[in-house]
Design a protein around this motif. Structure first.
Motif, PDB file in Angstrom:
ATOM      1  N   SER A   1       0.835  -1.210   0.000  1.00  0.00           N
ATOM      2  CA  SER A   1       0.000   0.000   0.000  1.00  0.00           C
ATOM      3  C   SER A   1       0.863   1.250   0.000  1.00  0.00           C
ATOM      4  O   SER A   1       0.563   2.222  -0.706  1.00  0.00           O
ATOM      5  CB  SER A   1      -0.922   0.015   1.218  1.00  0.00           C
ATOM      6  N   LEU A   2       1.936   1.237   0.780  1.00  0.00           N
ATOM      7  CA  LEU A   2       2.833   2.391   0.832  1.00  0.00           C
ATOM      8  C   LEU A   2       3.579   2.583  -0.486  1.00  0.00           C
ATOM      9  O   LEU A   2       3.758   3.716  -0.944  1.00  0.00           O
ATOM     10  CB  LEU A   2       3.821   2.235   1.995  1.00  0.00           C
ATOM     11  N   PHE A   3       4.003   1.494  -1.116  1.00  0.00           N
ATOM     12  CA  PHE A   3       4.682   1.600  -2.415  1.00  0.00           C
ATOM     13  C   PHE A   3       3.736   2.127  -3.494  1.00  0.00           C
ATOM     14  O   PHE A   3       4.121   2.943  -4.334  1.00  0.00           O
ATOM     15  CB  PHE A   3       5.282   0.258  -2.844  1.00  0.00           C
ATOM     16  N   LYS A   4       2.492   1.664  -3.476  1.00  0.00           N
ATOM     17  CA  LYS A   4       1.517   2.160  -4.459  1.00  0.00           C
ATOM     18  C   LYS A   4       1.287   3.652  -4.284  1.00  0.00           C
ATOM     19  O   LYS A   4       1.214   4.402  -5.266  1.00  0.00           O
ATOM     20  CB  LYS A   4       0.195   1.402  -4.323  1.00  0.00           C
ATOM     21  N   ALA A   5       1.160   4.100  -3.041  1.00  0.00           N
ATOM     22  CA  ALA A   5       0.979   5.527  -2.773  1.00  0.00           C
ATOM     23  C   ALA A   5       2.199   6.316  -3.240  1.00  0.00           C
ATOM     24  O   ALA A   5       2.060   7.391  -3.831  1.00  0.00           O
ATOM     25  CB  ALA A   5       0.735   5.748  -1.282  1.00  0.00           C
ATOM     26  N   ARG A   6       3.371   5.766  -2.997  1.00  0.00           N
ATOM     27  CA  ARG A   6       4.613   6.423  -3.410  1.00  0.00           C
ATOM     28  C   ARG A   6       4.650   6.596  -4.929  1.00  0.00           C
ATOM     29  O   ARG A   6       5.061   7.643  -5.433  1.00  0.00           O
ATOM     30  CB  ARG A   6       5.798   5.579  -2.930  1.00  0.00           C
ATOM     31  N   GLU A   7       4.213   5.576  -5.668  1.00  0.00           N
ATOM     32  CA  GLU A   7       4.186   5.659  -7.131  1.00  0.00           C
ATOM     33  C   GLU A   7       3.249   6.761  -7.612  1.00  0.00           C
ATOM     34  O   GLU A   7       3.469   7.359  -8.664  1.00  0.00           O
ATOM     35  CB  GLU A   7       3.744   4.323  -7.727  1.00  0.00           C
ATOM     36  N   ARG A   8       2.192   7.030  -6.834  1.00  0.00           N
ATOM     37  CA  ARG A   8       1.226   8.073  -7.188  1.00  0.00           C
ATOM     38  C   ARG A   8       1.579   9.424  -6.557  1.00  0.00           C
ATOM     39  O   ARG A   8       0.793  10.359  -6.617  1.00  0.00           O
ATOM     40  CB  ARG A   8      -0.177   7.666  -6.726  1.00  0.00           C
TER      41      ARG A   8
ATOM     42  N   TYR B   1       3.192  11.093   8.532  1.00  0.00           N
ATOM     43  CA  TYR B   1       3.107  10.346   7.289  1.00  0.00           C
ATOM     44  C   TYR B   1       4.027   9.130   7.390  1.00  0.00           C
ATOM     45  O   TYR B   1       5.085   9.181   8.016  1.00  0.00           O
ATOM     46  CB  TYR B   1       3.508  11.213   6.099  1.00  0.00           C
ATOM     47  N   ILE B   2       3.620   8.054   6.758  1.00  0.00           N
ATOM     48  CA  ILE B   2       4.398   6.824   6.774  1.00  0.00           C
ATOM     49  C   ILE B   2       5.083   6.697   5.417  1.00  0.00           C
ATOM     50  O   ILE B   2       4.431   6.718   4.380  1.00  0.00           O
ATOM     51  CB  ILE B   2       3.496   5.587   7.016  1.00  0.00           C
ATOM     52  N   GLU B   3       6.386   6.589   5.447  1.00  0.00           N
ATOM     53  CA  GLU B   3       7.154   6.481   4.204  1.00  0.00           C
ATOM     54  C   GLU B   3       8.042   5.237   4.237  1.00  0.00           C
ATOM     55  O   GLU B   3       8.553   4.870   5.289  1.00  0.00           O
ATOM     56  CB  GLU B   3       8.049   7.719   4.013  1.00  0.00           C
ATOM     57  N   VAL B   4       8.219   4.625   3.082  1.00  0.00           N
ATOM     58  CA  VAL B   4       9.152   3.504   2.995  1.00  0.00           C
ATOM     59  C   VAL B   4      10.576   4.057   3.006  1.00  0.00           C
ATOM     60  O   VAL B   4      10.826   5.148   2.525  1.00  0.00           O
ATOM     61  CB  VAL B   4       8.907   2.631   1.735  1.00  0.00           C
ATOM     62  N   THR B   5      11.478   3.281   3.546  1.00  0.00           N
ATOM     63  CA  THR B   5      12.877   3.694   3.611  1.00  0.00           C
ATOM     64  C   THR B   5      13.637   3.163   2.397  1.00  0.00           C
ATOM     65  O   THR B   5      13.120   2.345   1.631  1.00  0.00           O
ATOM     66  CB  THR B   5      13.547   3.158   4.891  1.00  0.00           C
ATOM     67  N   LYS B   6      14.867   3.611   2.291  1.00  0.00           N
ATOM     68  CA  LYS B   6      15.733   3.127   1.211  1.00  0.00           C
ATOM     69  C   LYS B   6      15.908   1.606   1.312  1.00  0.00           C
ATOM     70  O   LYS B   6      15.935   0.904   0.306  1.00  0.00           O
ATOM     71  CB  LYS B   6      17.082   3.834   1.282  1.00  0.00           C
ATOM     72  N   LYS B   7      16.005   1.112   2.534  1.00  0.00           N
ATOM     73  CA  LYS B   7      16.155  -0.328   2.767  1.00  0.00           C
ATOM     74  C   LYS B   7      14.964  -1.089   2.178  1.00  0.00           C
ATOM     75  O   LYS B   7      15.136  -2.135   1.562  1.00  0.00           O
ATOM     76  CB  LYS B   7      16.273  -0.612   4.259  1.00  0.00           C
ATOM     77  N   ALA B   8      13.759  -0.572   2.366  1.00  0.00           N
ATOM     78  CA  ALA B   8      12.548  -1.217   1.824  1.00  0.00           C
ATOM     79  C   ALA B   8      12.558  -1.182   0.308  1.00  0.00           C
ATOM     80  O   ALA B   8      12.170  -2.146  -0.354  1.00  0.00           O
ATOM     81  CB  ALA B   8      11.293  -0.552   2.369  1.00  0.00           C
ATOM     82  N   ILE B   9      12.998  -0.079  -0.238  1.00  0.00           N
ATOM     83  CA  ILE B   9      13.032   0.077  -1.700  1.00  0.00           C
ATOM     84  C   ILE B   9      14.027  -0.911  -2.314  1.00  0.00           C
ATOM     85  O   ILE B   9      13.744  -1.517  -3.338  1.00  0.00           O
ATOM     86  CB  ILE B   9      13.391   1.529  -2.084  1.00  0.00           C
ATOM     87  N   GLU B  10      15.153  -1.095  -1.644  1.00  0.00           N
ATOM     88  CA  GLU B  10      16.168  -2.036  -2.148  1.00  0.00           C
ATOM     89  C   GLU B  10      15.639  -3.455  -2.050  1.00  0.00           C
ATOM     90  O   GLU B  10      15.874  -4.302  -2.839  1.00  0.00           O
ATOM     91  CB  GLU B  10      17.466  -1.911  -1.350  1.00  0.00           C
TER      92      GLU B  10
END
Length: 102
Positions: A40-47, A93-102
């Motif tokens: 859900s957080l990644f989808k929001a980030r894409e938008r 706000y809840i954001e994914v970290t660089k670690k999650a993105i990797e």
């Protein structure tokens, strides 16, 4: 089948499905609920959207204490961070970290 057993059977299916998902995501060190939260957080980030805890409660259709637990565990794992809103410090706000993105 008597109606009083339908709820029990639905709960059993839910438990089995949850166990199956947890097993599937175990290799990543995540539960099914944590994975769906990250998705859900990644989808929001894409938008280019920012989500707060209330948004996640609504999207995932789970209670505040449950979301709090999921987010706390993801934060300990270094996969998310809580960022205060510039206009209202009560909102994080809840954001994914660089670690999650990797």
């Amino acid at each position: 089948m008597p109606n009083d057993k339908i709820g029990f059977l639905i709960k059993q299916v839910h438990i089995l499905q949850e166990q199956r998902l947890n097993k599937k995501f175990e290799r990543f060190g995540l539960t099914g609920a944590q994975t769906f939260t990250l998705v859900s957080l990644f989808k929001a980030r894409e938008r280019n959207e920012k989500l707060n805890q209330k948004d996640l409660e609504r999207i995932l259709d789970i209670s505040n204490p449950t979301v709090t637990g999921i987010l706390n565990r993801l934060e300990v794992k270094g996969l998310i961070k809580r960022v205060p809103c510039i206009h209202d410090a009560r909102i994080k706000y809840i954001e994914v970290t660089k670690k999650a993105i990797e």
